[in-house]
Design a protein around this motif. Sequence first.
Motif, PDB file in Angstrom:
ATOM      1  N   MET A 280       8.449  -1.103  -5.944  1.00 18.60           N
ATOM      2  CA  MET A 280       8.703   0.199  -4.984  1.00 18.60           C
ATOM      3  C   MET A 280       9.972   1.040  -5.736  1.00 18.60           C
ATOM      4  O   MET A 280       9.717   2.223  -5.788  1.00 18.60           O
ATOM      5  CB  MET A 280       9.190  -0.315  -3.587  1.00 18.60           C
ATOM      6  CG  MET A 280       7.959  -0.978  -2.983  1.00 18.60           C
ATOM      7  SD  MET A 280       8.341  -1.500  -1.445  1.00 18.60           S
ATOM      8  CE  MET A 280       6.790  -1.495  -0.609  1.00 18.60           C
TER       9      MET A 280
ATOM     10  N   ALA B  59      -0.364  -1.362  -7.200  1.00 17.43           N
ATOM     11  CA  ALA B  59      -0.110  -1.919  -5.917  1.00 17.43           C
ATOM     12  C   ALA B  59      -1.229  -2.380  -5.003  1.00 17.43           C
ATOM     13  O   ALA B  59      -1.256  -3.337  -4.531  1.00 17.43           O
ATOM     14  CB  ALA B  59       0.696  -0.916  -4.825  1.00 17.43           C
ATOM     15  N   PHE B  60      -2.267  -1.506  -5.196  1.00 19.46           N
ATOM     16  CA  PHE B  60      -3.564  -1.594  -4.329  1.00 19.46           C
ATOM     17  C   PHE B  60      -4.348  -2.755  -4.827  1.00 19.46           C
ATOM     18  O   PHE B  60      -4.543  -3.932  -4.075  1.00 19.46           O
ATOM     19  CB  PHE B  60      -4.519  -0.554  -4.609  1.00 19.46           C
ATOM     20  CG  PHE B  60      -5.751  -0.442  -3.622  1.00 19.46           C
ATOM     21  CD1 PHE B  60      -5.665  -0.250  -2.150  1.00 19.46           C
ATOM     22  CD2 PHE B  60      -6.566  -1.130  -4.140  1.00 19.46           C
ATOM     23  CE1 PHE B  60      -6.875  -0.086  -1.506  1.00 19.46           C
ATOM     24  CE2 PHE B  60      -8.136  -1.343  -3.323  1.00 19.46           C
ATOM     25  CZ  PHE B  60      -7.985  -0.763  -1.948  1.00 19.46           C
TER      26      PHE B  60
ATOM     27  N   GLN C  11      -9.408  -6.730   3.150  1.00 27.68           N
ATOM     28  CA  GLN C  11      -8.833  -6.455   1.619  1.00 27.68           C
ATOM     29  C   GLN C  11      -8.599  -4.776   1.404  1.00 27.68           C
ATOM     30  O   GLN C  11      -7.421  -4.575   0.981  1.00 27.68           O
ATOM     31  CB  GLN C  11      -9.707  -6.847   0.589  1.00 27.68           C
ATOM     32  CG  GLN C  11      -9.734  -8.379   0.239  1.00 27.68           C
ATOM     33  CD  GLN C  11     -10.857  -8.719  -0.678  1.00 27.68           C
ATOM     34  OE1 GLN C  11     -11.850  -8.613  -0.657  1.00 27.68           O
ATOM     35  NE2 GLN C  11     -10.186  -9.676  -1.602  1.00 27.68           N
ATOM     36  N   TRP C  12      -9.537  -4.244   2.001  1.00 25.02           N
ATOM     37  CA  TRP C  12      -9.426  -2.640   1.855  1.00 25.02           C
ATOM     38  C   TRP C  12      -8.031  -2.392   2.695  1.00 25.02           C
ATOM     39  O   TRP C  12      -7.409  -1.448   2.510  1.00 25.02           O
ATOM     40  CB  TRP C  12     -10.467  -1.766   2.360  1.00 25.02           C
ATOM     41  CG  TRP C  12     -11.669  -1.542   1.528  1.00 25.02           C
ATOM     42  CD1 TRP C  12     -12.811  -2.453   1.357  1.00 25.02           C
ATOM     43  CD2 TRP C  12     -11.638  -0.873   0.217  1.00 25.02           C
ATOM     44  NE1 TRP C  12     -13.564  -2.097   0.331  1.00 25.02           N
ATOM     45  CE2 TRP C  12     -12.759  -1.211  -0.433  1.00 25.02           C
ATOM     46  CE3 TRP C  12     -10.766   0.067  -0.353  1.00 25.02           C
ATOM     47  CZ2 TRP C  12     -13.444  -0.411  -1.257  1.00 25.02           C
ATOM     48  CZ3 TRP C  12     -11.162   0.669  -1.438  1.00 25.02           C
ATOM     49  CH2 TRP C  12     -12.186   0.403  -1.956  1.00 25.02           C
TER      50      TRP C  12
ATOM     51  N   LEU D 165       0.649   3.321  -7.876  1.00 26.10           N
ATOM     52  CA  LEU D 165       0.005   2.951  -6.567  1.00 26.10           C
ATOM     53  C   LEU D 165      -1.276   2.060  -6.475  1.00 26.10           C
ATOM     54  O   LEU D 165      -1.569   1.245  -5.702  1.00 26.10           O
ATOM     55  CB  LEU D 165      -0.375   4.206  -5.936  1.00 26.10           C
ATOM     56  CG  LEU D 165       0.950   5.298  -5.246  1.00 26.10           C
ATOM     57  CD1 LEU D 165       0.564   6.326  -4.766  1.00 26.10           C
ATOM     58  CD2 LEU D 165       1.560   4.312  -4.302  1.00 26.10           C
TER      59      LEU D 165
ATOM     60  N   VAL E 260      -0.262  -1.502   2.013  1.00 22.31           N
ATOM     61  CA  VAL E 260       0.593  -1.620   1.138  1.00 22.31           C
ATOM     62  C   VAL E 260       1.040  -0.243   0.229  1.00 22.31           C
ATOM     63  O   VAL E 260       2.002   0.029  -0.255  1.00 22.31           O
ATOM     64  CB  VAL E 260       0.178  -2.785  -0.108  1.00 22.31           C
ATOM     65  CG1 VAL E 260       1.251  -2.838  -1.254  1.00 22.31           C
ATOM     66  CG2 VAL E 260       0.352  -4.122   0.754  1.00 22.31           C
ATOM     67  N   VAL E 261      -0.192   0.622  -0.067  1.00 21.51           N
ATOM     68  CA  VAL E 261       0.092   1.727  -0.912  1.00 21.51           C
ATOM     69  C   VAL E 261       0.866   2.698   0.185  1.00 21.51           C
ATOM     70  O   VAL E 261       1.788   3.475  -0.290  1.00 21.51           O
ATOM     71  CB  VAL E 261      -1.457   2.456  -1.137  1.00 21.51           C
ATOM     72  CG1 VAL E 261      -1.241   3.884  -1.567  1.00 21.51           C
ATOM     73  CG2 VAL E 261      -2.169   1.791  -2.527  1.00 21.51           C
TER      74      VAL E 261
ATOM     75  N   MET F 173     -15.547  -6.078  -1.668  1.00 21.74           N
ATOM     76  CA  MET F 173     -14.468  -6.372  -0.871  1.00 21.74           C
ATOM     77  C   MET F 173     -14.621  -6.489   0.619  1.00 21.74           C
ATOM     78  O   MET F 173     -15.290  -5.747   0.908  1.00 21.74           O
ATOM     79  CB  MET F 173     -13.421  -5.177  -1.390  1.00 21.74           C
ATOM     80  CG  MET F 173     -12.726  -5.521  -2.563  1.00 21.74           C
ATOM     81  SD  MET F 173     -10.963  -4.794  -3.017  1.00 21.74           S
ATOM     82  CE  MET F 173     -10.877  -3.448  -1.826  1.00 21.74           C
TER      83      MET F 173
ATOM     84  N   ALA G 216       3.128   1.462   2.091  1.00 22.06           N
ATOM     85  CA  ALA G 216       4.417   0.892   2.169  1.00 22.06           C
ATOM     86  C   ALA G 216       5.133   1.676   0.951  1.00 22.06           C
ATOM     87  O   ALA G 216       6.282   2.034   0.833  1.00 22.06           O
ATOM     88  CB  ALA G 216       4.337  -0.410   2.450  1.00 22.06           C
ATOM     89  N   PHE G 217       4.465   1.500  -0.156  1.00 23.81           N
ATOM     90  CA  PHE G 217       4.925   1.858  -1.417  1.00 23.81           C
ATOM     91  C   PHE G 217       5.245   3.392  -1.282  1.00 23.81           C
ATOM     92  O   PHE G 217       6.443   3.918  -1.806  1.00 23.81           O
ATOM     93  CB  PHE G 217       3.830   1.834  -2.543  1.00 23.81           C
ATOM     94  CG  PHE G 217       4.147   0.793  -3.281  1.00 23.81           C
ATOM     95  CD1 PHE G 217       3.895  -0.667  -2.805  1.00 23.81           C
ATOM     96  CD2 PHE G 217       4.650   0.449  -4.706  1.00 23.81           C
ATOM     97  CE1 PHE G 217       4.016  -1.831  -3.482  1.00 23.81           C
ATOM     98  CE2 PHE G 217       4.915  -0.658  -5.389  1.00 23.81           C
ATOM     99  CZ  PHE G 217       4.612  -1.696  -4.785  1.00 23.81           C
TER     100      PHE G 217
ATOM    101  N   SER H 270      -2.432  -6.277  -3.972  1.00 23.91           N
ATOM    102  CA  SER H 270      -2.450  -6.821  -2.637  1.00 23.91           C
ATOM    103  C   SER H 270      -3.808  -6.868  -1.958  1.00 23.91           C
ATOM    104  O   SER H 270      -3.832  -7.888  -1.448  1.00 23.91           O
ATOM    105  CB  SER H 270      -1.534  -5.387  -1.650  1.00 23.91           C
ATOM    106  OG  SER H 270      -2.245  -4.168  -2.052  1.00 23.91           O
ATOM    107  N   ALA H 271      -4.772  -6.256  -2.374  1.00 25.41           N
ATOM    108  CA  ALA H 271      -6.199  -6.143  -2.011  1.00 25.41           C
ATOM    109  C   ALA H 271      -6.719  -7.499  -2.628  1.00 25.41           C
ATOM    110  O   ALA H 271      -7.647  -7.964  -2.203  1.00 25.41           O
ATOM    111  CB  ALA H 271      -6.777  -4.933  -2.024  1.00 25.41           C
TER     112      ALA H 271
ATOM    113  N   ILE I  15      -5.562  -4.018   3.868  1.00 22.57           N
ATOM    114  CA  ILE I  15      -4.143  -4.435   2.981  1.00 22.57           C
ATOM    115  C   ILE I  15      -4.075  -3.656   2.035  1.00 22.57           C
ATOM    116  O   ILE I  15      -2.620  -3.097   1.927  1.00 22.57           O
ATOM    117  CB  ILE I  15      -4.422  -5.972   2.604  1.00 22.57           C
ATOM    118  CG1 ILE I  15      -4.394  -6.951   3.975  1.00 22.57           C
ATOM    119  CG2 ILE I  15      -3.182  -6.315   1.743  1.00 22.57           C
ATOM    120  CD1 ILE I  15      -4.694  -8.434   3.590  1.00 22.57           C
ATOM    121  N   GLY I  16      -5.051  -3.283   1.224  1.00 19.93           N
ATOM    122  CA  GLY I  16      -4.506  -2.321  -0.208  1.00 19.93           C
ATOM    123  C   GLY I  16      -4.087  -1.022   0.510  1.00 19.93           C
ATOM    124  O   GLY I  16      -2.987  -0.767  -0.059  1.00 19.93           O
ATOM    125  N   PHE I  17      -4.551  -0.444   1.328  1.00 22.61           N
ATOM    126  CA  PHE I  17      -4.049   0.994   1.753  1.00 22.61           C
ATOM    127  C   PHE I  17      -2.652   0.876   2.618  1.00 22.61           C
ATOM    128  O   PHE I  17      -1.802   1.500   2.577  1.00 22.61           O
ATOM    129  CB  PHE I  17      -5.196   1.743   2.768  1.00 22.61           C
ATOM    130  CG  PHE I  17      -6.211   2.286   2.095  1.00 22.61           C
ATOM    131  CD1 PHE I  17      -5.901   3.234   1.124  1.00 22.61           C
ATOM    132  CD2 PHE I  17      -7.514   1.801   1.973  1.00 22.61           C
ATOM    133  CE1 PHE I  17      -7.112   3.849   0.129  1.00 22.61           C
ATOM    134  CE2 PHE I  17      -8.585   2.414   1.209  1.00 22.61           C
ATOM    135  CZ  PHE I  17      -8.254   3.332   0.522  1.00 22.61           C
TER     136      PHE I  17
END
Lengths: 157, 124
Positions: B13, B116-117, A5-6, B113, A12-13, A1, A15-16, B120-121, A8-10
């Motif tokens: 969400m 979601a990861f 990508q890492w 979660l 978004v997490v 990755m 944001a959740f 998105s990733a 964006i993943g964190f």
Amino acid sequence: MTTVQWLIGFHVVGAFLFVSGAVAVGALHTLATRREKPSEVASLLSLTRPAVAVVGAGALLTLGPGAWLVHEEGWSWADGWISAALVLWIVSVVLGGIGGRSARHTRYLAERLAAEGDRSSDELHRALADPTARALNYGSFLAVVAVLALMIWKPGA
Amino acid sequence: MSWLVFLHVLVAMLVVGGLITAAVTALFARWDIVRASAALAIAGTIVAIGLGEWLASDEDVDADWLDASRLLTVFGLLLGGCALALLAGLARTRPWAQRLVAPTAAVLVLIGLATAFVMSAKPS
């Protein structure tokens, strides 16, 4: 990755955690307003504390990887959608913080009434139905939903 | 298209928000609220899956990350949500179920979660 990508993943997490935590706080607060006994109101309002911690963790987690992403992707802080998102993020945190202070005072009042015989009072009803606190909480949530919309549409990017 | 993404993410969400509510209230043995939160999370998961599949067919996406997120959603959130609702119902009368509700809800939050990861990733 890749690094992006890492990030964006964190991001978004985060944001959740931010939005979902706010949903949990709102749900518990709404349930508290529908209870009559001060002990039940105090109990439900005290349950919002762990959810508020989730909101705080999420707010920070969106910001860190988000700022790094701006750098990695070659975007500018002056880009309209990024600066608008940042302003709305601050608005959401500030409104939520002020609204949360009001909820804390309501919890103190409910706890005091619970200890004094568990009979409700007009003061508690007024505090639970306070339109200003409600507007602050809804405003905070709408601001963070607007941030989500900006992140998805990225107007002007 | 962006509307679908927006709604998909927003509903997801709300699902995680319901699961956080369930996890927090389970710690304080509010089984009625846990059960209602789990039911809302199940309903939200079904809507999120529907929106996600609509998106996938619209954009003609076929990737490992999508299959992984499908597995997490169906076997984690959907079946796990049903298990949580069941446990919350049993917790009113059975002490062994009371001990399982909060950890189950916490694991479901983590699965939400993780989903979601992955989505998105998009790891390839």
